[in-house]
Write a protein that holds these residues in place. Sequence first.
Motif, PDB file in Angstrom:
ATOM      1  N   LYS A  31       0.924  -1.007  -0.118  1.00  0.00           N
ATOM      2  CA  LYS A  31       0.230   0.151  -0.138  1.00  0.00           C
ATOM      3  C   LYS A  31       1.001   1.225  -0.163  1.00  0.00           C
ATOM      4  O   LYS A  31       2.159   1.332   0.599  1.00  0.00           O
ATOM      5  CB  LYS A  31      -1.259  -0.115   0.882  1.00  0.00           C
ATOM      6  CG  LYS A  31      -2.202   1.178   1.069  1.00  0.00           C
ATOM      7  CD  LYS A  31      -2.805   0.911   2.514  1.00  0.00           C
ATOM      8  CE  LYS A  31      -2.517   0.776   3.513  1.00  0.00           C
ATOM      9  NZ  LYS A  31      -3.355   1.208   4.777  1.00  0.00           N
ATOM     10  N   ALA A  32       0.253   2.296  -0.736  1.00  0.00           N
ATOM     11  CA  ALA A  32       1.288   3.182  -1.270  1.00  0.00           C
ATOM     12  C   ALA A  32       0.107   4.654  -0.867  1.00  0.00           C
ATOM     13  O   ALA A  32      -0.406   4.326  -1.932  1.00  0.00           O
ATOM     14  CB  ALA A  32       2.507   3.325  -2.349  1.00  0.00           C
ATOM     15  N   TYR A  58       2.793  -1.261 -11.886  1.00  0.00           N
ATOM     16  CA  TYR A  58       2.876  -2.166 -11.079  1.00  0.00           C
ATOM     17  C   TYR A  58       0.758  -2.822 -11.248  1.00  0.00           C
ATOM     18  O   TYR A  58       0.099  -2.210 -10.385  1.00  0.00           O
ATOM     19  CB  TYR A  58       2.228  -1.674  -9.300  1.00  0.00           C
ATOM     20  CG  TYR A  58       4.553  -1.032  -9.598  1.00  0.00           C
ATOM     21  CD1 TYR A  58       5.318  -1.850  -9.260  1.00  0.00           C
ATOM     22  CD2 TYR A  58       4.850   0.525  -9.442  1.00  0.00           C
ATOM     23  CE1 TYR A  58       6.563  -2.181  -9.431  1.00  0.00           C
ATOM     24  CE2 TYR A  58       6.199   0.242  -9.694  1.00  0.00           C
ATOM     25  CZ  TYR A  58       6.928  -0.181  -9.450  1.00  0.00           C
ATOM     26  OH  TYR A  58       8.243   0.030  -9.470  1.00  0.00           O
ATOM     27  N   SER A  59       1.106  -4.260 -10.802  1.00  0.00           N
ATOM     28  CA  SER A  59      -0.141  -4.904 -10.486  1.00  0.00           C
ATOM     29  C   SER A  59      -0.766  -5.340  -9.062  1.00  0.00           C
ATOM     30  O   SER A  59      -2.031  -4.804  -8.583  1.00  0.00           O
ATOM     31  CB  SER A  59      -0.222  -6.262 -11.398  1.00  0.00           C
ATOM     32  OG  SER A  59       0.623  -6.745 -10.742  1.00  0.00           O
ATOM     33  N   ASN A  60       0.325  -4.695  -7.926  1.00  0.00           N
ATOM     34  CA  ASN A  60       0.489  -5.455  -6.510  1.00  0.00           C
ATOM     35  C   ASN A  60       0.654  -4.469  -6.078  1.00  0.00           C
ATOM     36  O   ASN A  60       1.024  -4.702  -4.191  1.00  0.00           O
ATOM     37  CB  ASN A  60       1.417  -6.889  -6.552  1.00  0.00           C
ATOM     38  CG  ASN A  60       2.643  -6.059  -6.357  1.00  0.00           C
ATOM     39  OD1 ASN A  60       3.269  -5.027  -6.763  1.00  0.00           O
ATOM     40  ND2 ASN A  60       3.495  -7.026  -5.618  1.00  0.00           N
ATOM     41  N   VAL A  61       0.559  -3.070  -6.233  1.00  0.00           N
ATOM     42  CA  VAL A  61       0.675  -1.963  -5.189  1.00  0.00           C
ATOM     43  C   VAL A  61      -0.727  -1.189  -5.744  1.00  0.00           C
ATOM     44  O   VAL A  61      -1.322  -0.596  -6.498  1.00  0.00           O
ATOM     45  CB  VAL A  61       1.403  -0.966  -5.880  1.00  0.00           C
ATOM     46  CG1 VAL A  61       1.592   0.731  -4.625  1.00  0.00           C
ATOM     47  CG2 VAL A  61       2.867  -1.721  -5.506  1.00  0.00           C
ATOM     48  N   HIS A 204      11.452  -2.070  -4.461  1.00  0.00           N
ATOM     49  CA  HIS A 204      12.565  -2.862  -2.988  1.00  0.00           C
ATOM     50  C   HIS A 204      11.401  -3.531  -2.399  1.00  0.00           C
ATOM     51  O   HIS A 204      11.928  -3.955  -1.227  1.00  0.00           O
ATOM     52  CB  HIS A 204      12.990  -1.395  -2.763  1.00  0.00           C
ATOM     53  CG  HIS A 204      14.050  -1.743  -1.306  1.00  0.00           C
ATOM     54  ND1 HIS A 204      15.452  -2.279  -0.864  1.00  0.00           N
ATOM     55  CD2 HIS A 204      13.129  -1.454  -0.064  1.00  0.00           C
ATOM     56  CE1 HIS A 204      15.138  -2.450   0.232  1.00  0.00           C
ATOM     57  NE2 HIS A 204      13.975  -1.693   0.650  1.00  0.00           N
ATOM     58  N   PHE A 205       9.928  -2.928  -1.933  1.00  0.00           N
ATOM     59  CA  PHE A 205       9.476  -2.808  -1.364  1.00  0.00           C
ATOM     60  C   PHE A 205       8.550  -4.342  -1.215  1.00  0.00           C
ATOM     61  O   PHE A 205       7.770  -4.447  -1.454  1.00  0.00           O
ATOM     62  CB  PHE A 205       8.267  -2.111  -1.017  1.00  0.00           C
ATOM     63  CG  PHE A 205       9.327  -0.985   0.101  1.00  0.00           C
ATOM     64  CD1 PHE A 205       9.962  -1.367   1.497  1.00  0.00           C
ATOM     65  CD2 PHE A 205       9.661   0.019  -0.421  1.00  0.00           C
ATOM     66  CE1 PHE A 205      10.018  -0.476   2.285  1.00  0.00           C
ATOM     67  CE2 PHE A 205      10.172   1.388   0.144  1.00  0.00           C
ATOM     68  CZ  PHE A 205      10.697   0.782   2.149  1.00  0.00           C
ATOM     69  N   GLY A 206       8.982  -4.894  -2.931  1.00  0.00           N
ATOM     70  CA  GLY A 206       8.423  -5.977  -3.813  1.00  0.00           C
ATOM     71  C   GLY A 206       7.419  -5.752  -4.364  1.00  0.00           C
ATOM     72  O   GLY A 206       6.978  -6.265  -4.908  1.00  0.00           O
TER      73      GLY A 206
END
Length: 210
Positions: A31-32, A58-61, A204-206
Amino acid sequence: KKKKKKMSFGAPIPPQPLGIHLRATSNASIKAEIFLDFCCPFSKKLFETLNSSVIDHYSNVDFVFQSTPQPWHPQSTCLFEALFAVGQLDPAARVKFIEILFADQTNFFDKNVYDKSRAEIYESLAPYAEKVGVDKSQFLARLALQGTDALNGGNAVTQEVKWAVKHHRTRGVHVTPTVFINDIECSAVSSSWTPEQWFACLDHFGGVRS
């Protein structure tokens, strides 16, 4: 039968988590949150970099816009009231509304609205609501003062403003832009970051880039 007592939870609690998801995602693992003010030029710079060059990679953020009206720009509250009014009428139009308000940000800078009343600022925001498909009269009705007797009754979006302000105060957000990654402030983030710097951070955070 005894009637059950209605539970009281003190101050009103929002019916769902606060924030606007800038892109639909069903498998987010990161989560951003971006805390931005419509009248902050640095907020605009960060938002436009993310929106044009980063988010779609990004598909997972889960990129979440958090409303952060700054009191030294008093007109900013009116802009966020407008966003909440649009959200009540058509939630799907909110991201586009954010985009066009930031695009015309300088129209609402201090010098350009100094002599305008609150009602005049609302009127100047109505064309933006119409641009995203929201009916002008319904939009302005959400922003009109409620009740005939209450001197400080607020309008249909006042509670949403209160929730937004309480949220960023509780999180310790003072300056804009401020970014939280997975609920913790990432103080290294800057409005001057390039897309490449965002990629390096999120990777960096995945973050999984497509």
